[in-house]
Write an enzyme that holds these catalytic residues in place. Structure first.
Site, short mmCIF file in Angstrom:
data_model
loop_
_atom_site.label_atom_id
_atom_site.label_comp_id
_atom_site.label_asym_id
_atom_site.label_seq_id
_atom_site.Cartn_x
_atom_site.Cartn_y
_atom_site.Cartn_z
N LYS A 1 0.81 -1.11 0.03
CA LYS A 1 -0.01 -0.01 0.12
C LYS A 1 0.95 1.36 -0.12
O LYS A 1 0.51 2.43 -0.75
CB LYS A 1 -0.97 0.21 1.13
CG LYS A 1 -2.19 -0.90 0.98
CD LYS A 1 -3.16 -0.73 2.41
CE LYS A 1 -4.11 -1.89 1.91
NZ LYS A 1 -5.18 -1.80 3.12
N LYS B 1 -6.20 -10.03 -5.24
CA LYS B 1 -7.22 -10.24 -4.43
C LYS B 1 -8.54 -9.33 -4.73
O LYS B 1 -8.22 -8.30 -5.19
CB LYS B 1 -6.86 -9.82 -2.92
CG LYS B 1 -7.97 -10.02 -1.88
CD LYS B 1 -7.48 -9.20 -0.48
CE LYS B 1 -7.63 -7.82 -0.28
NZ LYS B 1 -7.47 -7.55 1.16
N LYS C 1 -11.87 -4.41 -1.75
CA LYS C 1 -12.97 -3.36 -1.71
C LYS C 1 -12.57 -2.02 -2.07
O LYS C 1 -13.11 -1.12 -2.63
CB LYS C 1 -14.00 -3.42 -0.75
CG LYS C 1 -13.42 -3.22 0.73
CD LYS C 1 -14.27 -2.85 1.59
CE LYS C 1 -14.06 -3.87 3.02
NZ LYS C 1 -12.93 -3.27 3.73
P1 AMP Z 1 -11.04 -6.02 4.71
O1 AMP Z 1 -11.91 -5.85 3.51
O2 AMP Z 1 -9.69 -5.88 4.51
O3 AMP Z 1 -11.64 -5.20 5.93
O4 AMP Z 1 -11.47 -7.54 5.18
C1 AMP Z 1 -12.30 -7.93 6.08
C2 AMP Z 1 -12.28 -9.57 6.14
O5 AMP Z 1 -12.64 -10.12 4.92
C3 AMP Z 1 -10.83 -9.95 6.38
O6 AMP Z 1 -11.22 -11.21 7.30
C4 AMP Z 1 -10.44 -10.43 5.23
O7 AMP Z 1 -9.41 -11.45 5.18
C5 AMP Z 1 -11.54 -10.80 4.34
N1 AMP Z 1 -11.28 -10.78 2.91
C6 AMP Z 1 -11.21 -9.37 2.38
N2 AMP Z 1 -11.23 -9.53 0.96
C7 AMP Z 1 -11.13 -11.05 0.88
C8 AMP Z 1 -10.96 -11.82 -0.54
N3 AMP Z 1 -11.01 -11.20 -1.59
N4 AMP Z 1 -10.88 -13.15 -0.09
C9 AMP Z 1 -11.28 -13.79 0.87
N5 AMP Z 1 -11.46 -12.87 2.05
C10 AMP Z 1 -11.31 -11.73 1.91
#
Ligand code: AMP
Ligand code: TRP
Length: 336
Positions: A112, A197, A200
């Site tokens: 990042k 990945k 979002k």
């Molecule tokens: P975040 O969007 O980074 O706040 O992630 C929230 C949760 O969703 C965390 O446990 C991440 O590991 C999971 N997560 C986010 N993006 C993915 C993805 N593309 N595939 C699997 N898990 C995800």
């Protein structure tokens, strides 16, 4: 009872990756078998360039989506991180246990920060210290297990290291947590860039299925997913990442094993069509419930208020203990 803690950042609209990699299991499994807390980690959303109104809006939306995904406030604690002071309070103390080198080795920080510099922007100090705040989120609650997608395992490792180091230096204070990941879909990939990945906060919208995408939008995105050259449907994450991603999404949504599912298809088109429908079906009840919750904002607010109160009560004793252990004078005990 096992203590579970996990969180989601309000940095963008939640995606199918968030749902399949994390939220779905929190609702289906974790909240039933453990004493679980799920948190909208809004402080983490301030580590990159942000718009205050958008963070507020996304925090509210993330909380509603957690409930829409099936988290039940009767079974678990749902709250917003900034409503509970203990997170920031513990984070500082853990910064005094972590090292600068350890922070700079974090893969997400490196990626990042590099992206930010490429854009000519500056890197916020909080982006570097973010994993310490995440460790504080986890350690404040005596957490045993942290259910997360694969991208977060390095951060949970850091939380373990800090817990062990603190306990060794200052006496046993923290439970040493461990990460747990789902068997399939621990890493859902971007449909247009299947080696990255499905995140979002990425800019590439067409490769990301958002939880609130209309069925036709979902279908269009899945049908346009990048597939690999070749015609045979096989499951091979290294050589055929686009296909593997679709098979994993299908397996996660409709059940089954990606490799076995591959044997049932002789065309990419048929696989995409079934995957699209499976995703639409998985999202349907979440979207319906989300709509109901939007009509009742007072309910969500009440859940968050009670959640924060409960969370505060759980975190306080551990954070107080850490303050005492590291040498801070408890208030009201100074003798003249
Ligand atoms: P975040 O969007 O980074 O706040 O992630 C929230 C949760 O969703 C965390 O446990 C991440 O590991 C999971 N997560 C986010 N993006 C993915 C993805 N593309 N595939 C699997 N898990 C995800
Ligand atoms: N860093 C996590 C992510 O990007 C979000 C998060 C913050 C988290 N604190 C946490 C996850 C504590 C689990 C436990 O997904």
């Amino acid at each position: 009872m096992t203590r579970v803690f996990s969180g989601v950042k309000p940095t963008g609209h939640l995606t199918l990756g968030n749902y399949l990699g994390a939220m779905r299991r929190w609702a289906a499994v974790d909240q039933h078998r453990s004493d679980a807390l799920f948190c909208v980690v809004d402080l983490h959303a301030l580590t990159v360039d942000h718009d205050p109104a958008r963070v507020r809006r996304l925090s509210r939306q993330a909380a509603s989506l957690l409930l829409a995904a099936g988290l039940d406030p009767e079974l678990c604690t749902v709250f917003v991180q900034s409503h509970v002071d203990e997170h920031a309070r513990l984070s500082y103390v853990l910064e005094c246990v972590a090292t600068d080198g350890e922070m700079r080795r974090m893969i997400q920080y490196k990626e990042k920060a590099a992206r930010e510099r490429e854009r000519g922007g500056s890197v916020r100090l909080s982006l570097l210290t973010y994993p310490v705040l995440m460790a504080a989120d986890i350690l404040a609650y005596g957490t045993d297990e942290v259910p997360v997608g694969h991208d977060q395992t390095q951060h949970v490792e850091l939380a373990r290291d800090l817990a062990v180091r603190f306990n060794q230096r200052y006496g046993h204070t923290f439970v040493v947590p461990r990460a747990t990941s789902p068997a399939v879909a621990a890493r859902v990939m971007n449909l247009l860039e299947p080696t990255s990945k499905m995140g979002k906060s990425d800019d590439v919208g067409p490769g990301i299925v958002y939880l609130l995408d209309e069925p036709d939008v979902v279908r269009k995105k899945v049908m346009r997913a990048v597939t690999d050259s070749g015609r045979e449907v096989v499951y091979d994450r290294e050589e055929r990442p686009g296909l593997a991603n679709l098979l994993e999404i299908l397996a996660a949504c409709a059940g089954g094993d990606p490799a076995e599912l591959a044997g049932k298809y002789d065309s990419y088109g048929a696989l995409k069509k079934d995957t699209a429908e499976a995703v639409v079906e998985v999202l349907r009840p979440v979207q319906r419930r989300h709509q109901e919750l939007c009509a009742d904002p007072g309910y969500v607010e009440g859940v968050l208020r009670e959640g924060a109160e409960k969370a505060r009560g759980m975190a306080r004793p551990t954070v107080d203990a850490a303050y005492r252990a590291i040498g801070l004078l408890p208030p009201g005990t100074a003798t003249p």
